[in-house]
Design an enzyme around this catalytic site. Structure first.
Site, PDB file in Angstrom:
ATOM      1  N   GLY A   1       1.155  -0.984   0.199  1.00 51.96           N
ATOM      2  CA  GLY A   1      -0.399  -0.090  -0.251  1.00 51.96           C
ATOM      3  C   GLY A   1       0.839   1.498  -0.049  1.00 51.96           C
ATOM      4  O   GLY A   1       0.714   2.178   0.365  1.00 51.96           O
TER       5      GLY A   1
ATOM      6  N   GLY B   1       2.285   2.009  -2.674  1.00 47.46           N
ATOM      7  CA  GLY B   1       2.544   2.780  -4.668  1.00 47.46           C
ATOM      8  C   GLY B   1       3.488   2.047  -5.328  1.00 47.46           C
ATOM      9  O   GLY B   1       3.687   2.732  -6.119  1.00 47.46           O
TER      10      GLY B   1
ATOM     11  N   LYS C   1       2.497  -8.037 -13.806  1.00 46.80           N
ATOM     12  CA  LYS C   1       2.293  -8.360 -12.625  1.00 46.80           C
ATOM     13  C   LYS C   1       2.502  -9.799 -12.400  1.00 46.80           C
ATOM     14  O   LYS C   1       1.641 -10.507 -12.425  1.00 46.80           O
ATOM     15  CB  LYS C   1       1.067  -7.521 -12.238  1.00 46.80           C
ATOM     16  CG  LYS C   1       0.576  -8.091 -10.213  1.00 46.80           C
ATOM     17  CD  LYS C   1       0.975  -6.864  -9.844  1.00 46.80           C
ATOM     18  CE  LYS C   1       0.825  -7.255  -8.344  1.00 46.80           C
ATOM     19  NZ  LYS C   1       1.229  -6.308  -7.696  1.00 46.80           N
TER      20      LYS C   1
ATOM     21  N   GLU D   1       6.564  -5.800 -11.529  1.00 53.80           N
ATOM     22  CA  GLU D   1       5.688  -5.191 -10.531  1.00 53.80           C
ATOM     23  C   GLU D   1       5.437  -6.183  -9.555  1.00 53.80           C
ATOM     24  O   GLU D   1       4.794  -6.820  -9.777  1.00 53.80           O
ATOM     25  CB  GLU D   1       4.540  -4.049 -10.132  1.00 53.80           C
ATOM     26  CG  GLU D   1       4.153  -3.871  -9.206  1.00 53.80           C
ATOM     27  CD  GLU D   1       2.717  -2.845  -9.264  1.00 53.80           C
ATOM     28  OE1 GLU D   1       2.067  -3.329  -7.676  1.00 53.80           O
ATOM     29  OE2 GLU D   1       2.543  -2.743 -10.039  1.00 53.80           O
ATOM     30  N   GLY D   2       6.349  -5.923  -7.851  1.00 50.23           N
ATOM     31  CA  GLY D   2       6.263  -7.468  -7.112  1.00 50.23           C
ATOM     32  C   GLY D   2       5.209  -7.474  -6.996  1.00 50.23           C
ATOM     33  O   GLY D   2       3.968  -6.481  -6.249  1.00 50.23           O
TER      34      GLY D   2
ATOM     35  N   GLY E   1       3.223  -6.850  -2.061  1.00 52.51           N
ATOM     36  CA  GLY E   1       3.725  -6.181  -0.966  1.00 52.51           C
ATOM     37  C   GLY E   1       4.790  -5.526  -0.459  1.00 52.51           C
ATOM     38  O   GLY E   1       5.396  -4.953  -1.454  1.00 52.51           O
TER      39      GLY E   1
ATOM     40  N   ASN F   1       7.413   7.842  -2.688  1.00 51.75           N
ATOM     41  CA  ASN F   1       6.645   8.604  -2.906  1.00 51.75           C
ATOM     42  C   ASN F   1       5.742   8.862  -2.297  1.00 51.75           C
ATOM     43  O   ASN F   1       6.099   8.293  -0.594  1.00 51.75           O
ATOM     44  CB  ASN F   1       5.932   6.873  -3.328  1.00 51.75           C
ATOM     45  CG  ASN F   1       4.141   7.113  -4.260  1.00 51.75           C
ATOM     46  OD1 ASN F   1       4.012   8.240  -4.632  1.00 51.75           O
ATOM     47  ND2 ASN F   1       3.653   6.418  -3.057  1.00 51.75           N
TER      48      ASN F   1
END
EC number: 6.3.3.3
Length: 224
Positions: free
Chosen positions: A14, A16, A39, A117-118, A120, A177
């Protein structure tokens, strides 16, 4: 582009990663390169006529040019919004590295740059047998760290960077971010992050809750 593919991880869930990843895709495209997102594993999906789809994966698909097939971009789409290990067990799925390696190879054949993108934070496991470090090793990717700028971010960033290094992997950059508009002394915190993280800063994304990824790309500083 110096890095034709890299893995985006974060200091937590969470913070970003998707915002940063889609901004990265647009920034790469603005330089005249083709770029697609990936993803590998997504939990928290909705049923569609085409199968289970994830909001973050769809955002990556929308920011990609050319736009890849969804199943290639997101090989493991898990319904429950849980840790991947739990979400996969709920539907009897066993996560394997081979389909992910094959999907990345397909994406790399389609575009000059792939932004992966990983899930968590870095230490969030993929399964009882697989950590994200195992995936990144198998895909042979360097790592970009997204730091959610809020109270505690310096500790989280340093711990995450140390964990990536301890796993024998290379972190090539970090992105700040801003996720807490009420955070005090944000400039000092970002300065301290820059002093303590050994890798270059790839940008600072301001707090703009309704901003489009294309607009946020201007805040990304890609390496030459």
């Amino acid at each position: 582009m110096q890095f034709p593919a890299f893995y985006v991880t974060g200091t937590d869930t969470g913070i970003g990663k998707t915002v940063a990843s889609t901004a990265l895709l647009h920034a790469v495209r603005a330089r005249g390169h083709t770029a697609v997102g990936m993803k590998p594993v997504a939990s928290g999906c909705v049923a569609t006529p085409q199968g289970w789809h994830n909001e973050d994966a769809l955002a990556l698909q929308a920011a990609s040019q050319p736009q890849p097939d969804y199943a290639t971009l997101n090989p493991y789409a898990l319904p429950a919004a849980l840790a991947p290990e739990l979400a996969a067990a709920d539907v009897g799925v066993t996560l394997s590295l081979v389909p992910l390696q094959q999907a990345l190879a397909q994406l790399r054949a389609q575009a000059e740059v792939v932004v992966v993108e990983g899930v968590g934070g870095w230490a969030a496991p993929l399964s009882a047998q697989l950590d994200q470090a195992d995936l990144v090793r198998a895909l042979q990717l360097p790592v970009v760290l997204v730091v959610g700028v809020r109270l505690g971010c310096i500790n989280h960033a340093r711990l995450t960077a140390a964990a990536i290094a301890a796993d024998g992997l290379r972190c090539i950059g970090w992105i700040a971010n801003e996720i807490d508009p009420q955070m005090e002394r944000i400039e000092d915190n970002i300065r301290m992050l820059g002093q303590r993280l050994a890798m270059p800063c790839w940008g600072r994304i301001p707090w703009r809750p309704n901003a489009q990824a294309e607009g946020l790309a201007q805040h990304i500083r890609l390496p030459e």
